[in-house]
Design a protein around this motif. Structure first.
Motif, PDB file in Angstrom:
ATOM      1  N   PRO A  65       0.942  -1.243   0.030  1.00 35.24           N
ATOM      2  CA  PRO A  65      -0.180   0.008  -0.053  1.00 35.24           C
ATOM      3  C   PRO A  65       0.675   1.400   0.123  1.00 35.24           C
ATOM      4  O   PRO A  65       0.411   2.358  -0.492  1.00 35.24           O
ATOM      5  CB  PRO A  65      -0.828  -0.076   1.374  1.00 35.24           C
ATOM      6  N   ARG A  70       3.280   7.996  -7.943  1.00 35.77           N
ATOM      7  CA  ARG A  70       2.141   8.596  -8.703  1.00 35.77           C
ATOM      8  C   ARG A  70       2.567   8.995 -10.055  1.00 35.77           C
ATOM      9  O   ARG A  70       2.132   9.044 -11.109  1.00 35.77           O
ATOM     10  CB  ARG A  70       1.885   9.686  -7.784  1.00 35.77           C
ATOM     11  N   LYS A 220     -10.799  -1.079  -4.410  1.00 35.87           N
ATOM     12  CA  LYS A 220     -10.046  -0.111  -3.768  1.00 35.87           C
ATOM     13  C   LYS A 220      -8.788   0.109  -4.557  1.00 35.87           C
ATOM     14  O   LYS A 220      -8.623   1.600  -5.079  1.00 35.87           O
ATOM     15  CB  LYS A 220      -9.708   0.031  -2.145  1.00 35.87           C
ATOM     16  N   ARG A 224      -8.584   3.429  -6.843  1.00 36.22           N
ATOM     17  CA  ARG A 224      -7.614   4.458  -6.691  1.00 36.22           C
ATOM     18  C   ARG A 224      -6.871   4.689  -8.169  1.00 36.22           C
ATOM     19  O   ARG A 224      -6.176   5.716  -8.472  1.00 36.22           O
ATOM     20  CB  ARG A 224      -6.417   3.596  -5.592  1.00 36.22           C
ATOM     21  N   ASP A 227      -8.761   7.031  -9.945  1.00 33.13           N
ATOM     22  CA  ASP A 227      -8.854   8.461  -9.364  1.00 33.13           C
ATOM     23  C   ASP A 227      -7.471   9.009  -9.293  1.00 33.13           C
ATOM     24  O   ASP A 227      -7.429  10.428  -9.672  1.00 33.13           O
ATOM     25  CB  ASP A 227      -9.599   8.237  -8.219  1.00 33.13           C
ATOM     26  N   VAL A 228      -6.592   8.403  -8.924  1.00 30.33           N
ATOM     27  CA  VAL A 228      -5.224   9.158  -8.589  1.00 30.33           C
ATOM     28  C   VAL A 228      -4.187   9.042  -9.981  1.00 30.33           C
ATOM     29  O   VAL A 228      -3.431   9.790 -10.053  1.00 30.33           O
ATOM     30  CB  VAL A 228      -4.552   8.672  -7.448  1.00 30.33           C
TER      31      VAL A 228
ATOM     32  N   ARG B   5      -6.004   1.543   6.043  1.00 31.86           N
ATOM     33  CA  ARG B   5      -7.347   1.792   5.302  1.00 31.86           C
ATOM     34  C   ARG B   5      -7.030   2.910   4.153  1.00 31.86           C
ATOM     35  O   ARG B   5      -6.214   3.897   4.283  1.00 31.86           O
ATOM     36  CB  ARG B   5      -8.287   2.326   6.268  1.00 31.86           C
ATOM     37  N   THR B   6      -7.930   2.703   2.856  1.00 33.23           N
ATOM     38  CA  THR B   6      -7.853   3.285   1.871  1.00 33.23           C
ATOM     39  C   THR B   6      -8.925   4.310   1.949  1.00 33.23           C
ATOM     40  O   THR B   6     -10.004   4.041   2.274  1.00 33.23           O
ATOM     41  CB  THR B   6      -7.727   2.804   0.565  1.00 33.23           C
ATOM     42  N   ALA B   8     -10.483   7.179  -0.323  1.00 33.99           N
ATOM     43  CA  ALA B   8     -10.680   7.510  -1.879  1.00 33.99           C
ATOM     44  C   ALA B   8     -10.607   8.867  -1.976  1.00 33.99           C
ATOM     45  O   ALA B   8      -9.526   9.307  -2.685  1.00 33.99           O
ATOM     46  CB  ALA B   8     -11.837   6.988  -2.614  1.00 33.99           C
ATOM     47  N   ARG B  33      -4.304   5.403   3.916  1.00 32.28           N
ATOM     48  CA  ARG B  33      -3.753   5.387   2.354  1.00 32.28           C
ATOM     49  C   ARG B  33      -4.622   6.293   1.770  1.00 32.28           C
ATOM     50  O   ARG B  33      -5.739   6.004   1.211  1.00 32.28           O
ATOM     51  CB  ARG B  33      -3.817   3.991   1.916  1.00 32.28           C
ATOM     52  N   THR B  34      -3.998   7.627   1.454  1.00 33.45           N
ATOM     53  CA  THR B  34      -4.874   8.580   0.681  1.00 33.45           C
ATOM     54  C   THR B  34      -3.786   9.468   0.122  1.00 33.45           C
ATOM     55  O   THR B  34      -2.492   9.557   0.557  1.00 33.45           O
ATOM     56  CB  THR B  34      -5.627   9.259   1.577  1.00 33.45           C
ATOM     57  N   ASP B  35      -4.370  10.444  -0.663  1.00 34.58           N
ATOM     58  CA  ASP B  35      -3.692  11.484  -1.107  1.00 34.58           C
ATOM     59  C   ASP B  35      -3.766  12.773  -0.204  1.00 34.58           C
ATOM     60  O   ASP B  35      -4.689  13.040   0.200  1.00 34.58           O
ATOM     61  CB  ASP B  35      -4.173  12.013  -2.327  1.00 34.58           C
TER      62      ASP B  35
END
Ligand SMILES: [Fe+2]
Ligand SMILES: [Fe+2]
Lengths: 245, 199
Positions: A65, A70, A220, A224, A227-228, B5-6, B8, B33-35
């Motif tokens: 994870p 990116r 997910k 992701r 989205d990213v 945990r992600t 979004a 887990r995120t931006d």
């Protein structure tokens, strides 16, 4: 950042699976099947005509994870990313969703006692399945073709607004759908874990839960990527398109 | 260690002080887990919030001095969690608009606890307090499950829409269930509404 547990090109493909068997369906999406002998990742990718660097990034983001390069991933061609996403869609439609449904049906059919409550959960799942299928097919019919049309310059002299309308694509609607398909899956898991009524078969339900955990992680990771990575790539393409006009 | 945990939608940190913003970013990425985006211009922040879904905003109260931009900032966005950063958290401006407030000079433990309570609903305060819903929350949940909108619920229960939203956030944090259809299943399973009343 390459950690000790990162998949690298010189590893044997068999080692990769021993390291994390959950990567198997991901690798399958690239058209790779078992029986790799002692071939390295690089060799297998070459044999299948794959982009090695893209393969490694996809496998590693799935595996770890915290691995998520990116900017590098935003450099891949949009069509390469879309091809991979389509393979995941197929996996959800062909395997993930029907398997989970089968398990839920079994949960209901093995119920002893008050089964009304389990039927409620089955209903919830059926609606969820329909919603996710609609989301996936919506992307296949609208979102991906819209990106492709821009990339391939098949825009027929129209402006972006017209194109978006014709392809029925909106960032906001797409984001709303993502939020909903993830949230409902998380809710389903929590309903089972925290509030499941007692008249159920333990084995059947445990299997269902294992499956839902894997499903959630996979989905997910998928959303992701959209989205990213894919959306910013699309924004770039749209910007270039505007500049050309 | 638990897998992260992600989330979004991204987390925004609106904090001009460099070390502080880096510190909060590090705590956030330890937890989910995120931006993470850094925006410390109110105009830019508001236009971002207008166009995008955001999971949480950590904002320094020093940025909330200009009335129009502050009002715009607090315009209700149901999904977004607001966290205020203040040197004096007890006295922070717009206190009731925040989901949580953090002390700028807090110890690591205090900051971790604050970030945790916001980003990991269900593992923080509310769980310790027991996951029973208050009677008001049960009423709100019932209406949600019956398919009413926040506006309608506000009118039925004689409370503000803001209060309805705040109850809903608490319900979700306590139950671990976020969607209307999930909450409906919960409500029926727990006898809050009969099955045949589901729309
Ligand atoms: Fe997709
Ligand atoms: Fe998607």
């Amino acid at each position: 950042m390459m950690g000790k547990n990162t998949v690298t090109s010189d590893m044997k493909m068999a080692e990769v699976i021993h390291m994390n068997y959950l990567l198997l369906p991901v690798i399958n999406r690239f058209g790779i099947k078992l029986g790799f002998g002692d071939k390295t990742v690089e060799k297998v990718c070459r044999d299948h005509g794959l982009n090695l660097s893209f393969f490694l990034d996809i496998v590693n983001t799935y595996h770890d994870p915290s691995y998520f390069p990116r900017d590098k991933m935003r450099g891949y061609p949009a069509t390469l990313i879309i091809d991979y996403l389509l393979q995941s869609h197929e996996y959800y439609n062909r395997t993930m969703l029907p398997e989970a449904e089968g398990m839920i049906e079994k949960l209901v059919s093995t119920c002893s006692g008050h089964c009304e409550d389990l039927r409620l959960i089955e209903d919830f799942y059926r609606k969820y399945k329909e919603e996710l299928q609609n989301h996936l097919s919506g992307e296949e019919i609208h979102f991906f073709p819209y990106v492709r049309a821009l990339v391939e310059g098949k825009t027929g002299g129209k402006d972006l607004e017209t194109l978006r309308r014709e392809y029925n694509f909106s960032y906001q609607a797409h984001a709303d759908e993502h939020e909903s398909v993830i949230a409902k899956l998380v809710d389903l898991k929590n309903i089972l874990i925290k509030y499941l009524p007692p008249d159920y078969d333990v084995e059947v339900c445990n299997n269902l839960l294992y499956w839902l955990f894997i499903f959630e992680d996979d989905l997910k990771d998928h959303e992701r990527l959209e989205d990213v990575i894919l959306l910013p790539v699309l924004e770039n393409i749209e910007q270039q398109f505007r500049n050309q006009q | 260690m638990n897998p992260l945990r992600t989330v979004a939608q991204p987390v925004i940190i609106a904090e001009p002080a460099y070390l502080l913003k880096r510190g909060i970013a590090a705590l956030v990425s330890d937890m989910v887990r995120t931006d993470v985006l850094f925006i410390d211009d109110m105009g830019e922040l508001n236009s971002h919030l207008d166009k995008n879904k955001v999971h949480a905003v950590f904002i320094d109260e020093q940025l909330l001095t200009d009335k129009p931009s502050t009002d715009l900032f607090f315009q209700l966005k149901e999904q977004t969690l607001y966290v205020g950063l203040s040197a004096n958290p007890g006295q922070i401006r717009h206190k009731n608009k925040f989901d949580a407030v953090m002390d700028r000079s807090g110890t690591k433990e205090e900051l971790v606890a604050a970030v945790e309570s916001v980003l990991q609903p269900g593992t923080g305060e509310s769980d310790k307090a027991g996951s029973l819903l208050s009677s008001r929350e049960q009423e709100v949940l019932k209406e949600v499950a019956l398919g009413y909108t926040n506006q309608q619920i506000a009118a039925k229960l004689y409370i503000s829409r803001h209060t309805v939203i705040s109850h809903r956030k608490n319900i979700t944090a306590k139950l671990g269930i976020k969607t209307v259809s999930g909450l409906t299943v919960y409500a029926v399973l727990n006898g809050l509404i009969p099955k045949d009343q589901i729309r």
